[in-house]
Design an enzyme around this catalytic site. Sequence first.
Site, PDB file in Angstrom:
ATOM      1  CB  CYS A 104      36.225  -6.655  89.561  1.00 12.24           C
ATOM      2  SG  CYS A 104      37.396  -7.814  90.267  1.00 12.24           S
ATOM      3  CG  HIS A 105      34.287  -2.292  92.447  1.00 14.39           C
ATOM      4  ND1 HIS A 105      35.319  -1.544  92.969  1.00 14.39           N
ATOM      5  CD2 HIS A 105      34.031  -1.733  91.235  1.00 14.39           C
ATOM      6  CE1 HIS A 105      35.656  -0.580  92.128  1.00 14.39           C
ATOM      7  NE2 HIS A 105      34.892  -0.675  91.056  1.00 14.39           N
TER       8      HIS A 105
ATOM      9  CE1 TYR B  84      28.678   3.319  94.044  1.00 14.13           C
ATOM     10  CE2 TYR B  84      29.873   5.385  94.036  1.00 14.13           C
ATOM     11  CZ  TYR B  84      29.868   4.009  94.042  1.00 14.13           C
ATOM     12  OH  TYR B  84      31.049   3.307  94.054  1.00 14.13           O
TER      13      TYR B  84
ATOM     14  NE  ARG C  84      39.850   3.224  93.243  1.00 16.05           N
ATOM     15  CZ  ARG C  84      38.583   3.295  92.848  1.00 16.05           C
ATOM     16  NH1 ARG C  84      37.607   3.033  93.702  1.00 16.05           N
ATOM     17  NH2 ARG C  84      38.285   3.620  91.610  1.00 16.05           N
TER      18      ARG C  84
ATOM     19  CE1 TYR D 157      38.312   6.933  87.975  1.00 17.65           C
ATOM     20  CE2 TYR D 157      36.756   6.747  89.783  1.00 17.65           C
ATOM     21  CZ  TYR D 157      37.023   6.801  88.435  1.00 17.65           C
ATOM     22  OH  TYR D 157      35.981   6.728  87.532  1.00 17.65           O
TER      23      TYR D 157
ATOM     24  CG  HIS E 194      38.792   3.750  85.364  1.00 19.14           C
ATOM     25  ND1 HIS E 194      39.098   2.405  85.516  1.00 19.14           N
ATOM     26  CD2 HIS E 194      37.831   4.011  86.302  1.00 19.14           C
ATOM     27  CE1 HIS E 194      38.345   1.897  86.505  1.00 19.14           C
ATOM     28  NE2 HIS E 194      37.592   2.842  86.988  1.00 19.14           N
TER      29      HIS E 194
ATOM     30  CG  ASP F   5      34.265  -0.456  86.843  1.00 19.31           C
ATOM     31  OD1 ASP F   5      34.682  -0.382  88.014  1.00 19.31           O
ATOM     32  OD2 ASP F   5      33.389   0.307  86.392  1.00 19.31           O
TER      33      ASP F   5
HETATM   34  C1  0GY Z   1      34.888   2.682  89.433  1.00 17.74           C
HETATM   35  C2  0GY Z   1      34.404   4.011  89.117  1.00 17.74           C
HETATM   36  C3  0GY Z   1      33.603   4.831  89.865  1.00 17.74           C
HETATM   37  C4  0GY Z   1      33.371   4.687  91.263  1.00 17.74           C
HETATM   38  C5  0GY Z   1      34.314   4.409  92.148  1.00 17.74           C
HETATM   39  O1  0GY Z   1      35.143   4.282  94.284  1.00 17.74           O
HETATM   40  C6  0GY Z   1      34.145   4.489  93.599  1.00 17.74           C
HETATM   41  O2  0GY Z   1      33.051   4.761  94.082  1.00 17.74           O
HETATM   42  O3  0GY Z   1      35.509   4.055  91.763  1.00 17.74           O
HETATM   43  C7  0GY Z   1      33.019   6.026  89.236  1.00 17.74           C
HETATM   44  O4  0GY Z   1      31.991   6.518  89.722  1.00 17.74           O
HETATM   45  O5  0GY Z   1      33.580   6.521  88.238  1.00 17.74           O
HETATM   46  O6  0GY Z   1      36.041   2.382  89.124  1.00 17.74           O
HETATM   47  O7  0GY Z   1      34.155   1.886  90.001  1.00 17.74           O
END
Ligand code: 0GY
Length: 301
Positions: free
Chosen positions: A35-36, A52, A127, A160, A184, A253
């Site tokens: 999560c963020h 974004y 990460r 990722y 993911h 997430d």
């Molecule tokens: C997620 C997925 C995304 C974004 C990021 O670091 C990020 O900006 O991980 C995505 O756009 O698929 O895990 O939040």
Amino acid sequence: MSEDSFQMDDGWLVFHPDPSKPDFPVPAGAVDAHCHVFGPGEIFPYAPTRKYTPCDASKEKLWALRDHLGFERNVIVQATCHGADNRALVDALEDSQGRARGVATVTRDIRDDELQQLHTAGVRGVRFNFVKRLVDVLPRDTLVEMAERLKPFGWHLVIYVESQDLPELSDFFASLPGTIVFDHMARPDVSKAVEGEAFDLFIRMLVENQDMWAKVSCPDRLSVSGPPGYEDVVPFAKRVVETIPDRVLWGTDWPHPNLKSHMPDDGKLVDYIPKIAASEELQRKLLVDNPMRLYWPEENR
Ligand code: 0GY
């Protein structure tokens, strides 16, 4: 949860204002391991290089969601919109009273004393984002260098990457030292066969490399069939859970950054868990034992 100051930004959706209460009761001690927290932008500005702009998503709202869904702990992951400025992450970790650990993003000029400060705050991994739409430069060289420097801290690497890039990167990832967690499930194309060549490659990597872990998270990002059941993602996640039950993690997430198609209901995401981890034993490993081993090893489960 009640809605108060949700702000919309340019076309990206904000998190669900009122997630449902899950039917699935998560086991005691469950960890939301992806999560963020974002912003608030006036205090913790977003990175100029971001692709974004997320909605502000505060630590207080994350703790409220944790309690609402029945979780006890969080692993907060640095996203690209905050670049390598980990201040919002550290602020949340320090507020969490030990109930959150973190995964940071760093540049190669970070000093060891700064790594130590992150460790003290609760960071346990770094990460590296290989998703081409999210970064200007793939962090290959930084990853090689940092993998060595992180060893004394006992941290792991979080990667990722998208499945179409795995064939050219899998040997490179396998050559890295230490534990690697793939976000993911390395984003499989779920319109392809679950027993097909592309997903077989990912499964083979996980089987052949005992230090590789996978997050079976984000059906909402991967699904073509869509909510509420994300049925097309289930066989992929189930295959990973059943193949490496001791090396899987799950996370909401929240607040689901960078989504334009739909915004998942976090309660329904929790109800997806028993579809991919069918037995109580698998659920306990996924939600408690595995994340505790990786993020709170001192509690010795
Ligand atoms: C997620 C997925 C995304 C974004 C990021 O670091 C990020 O900006 O991980 C995505 O756009 O698929 O895990 O939040």
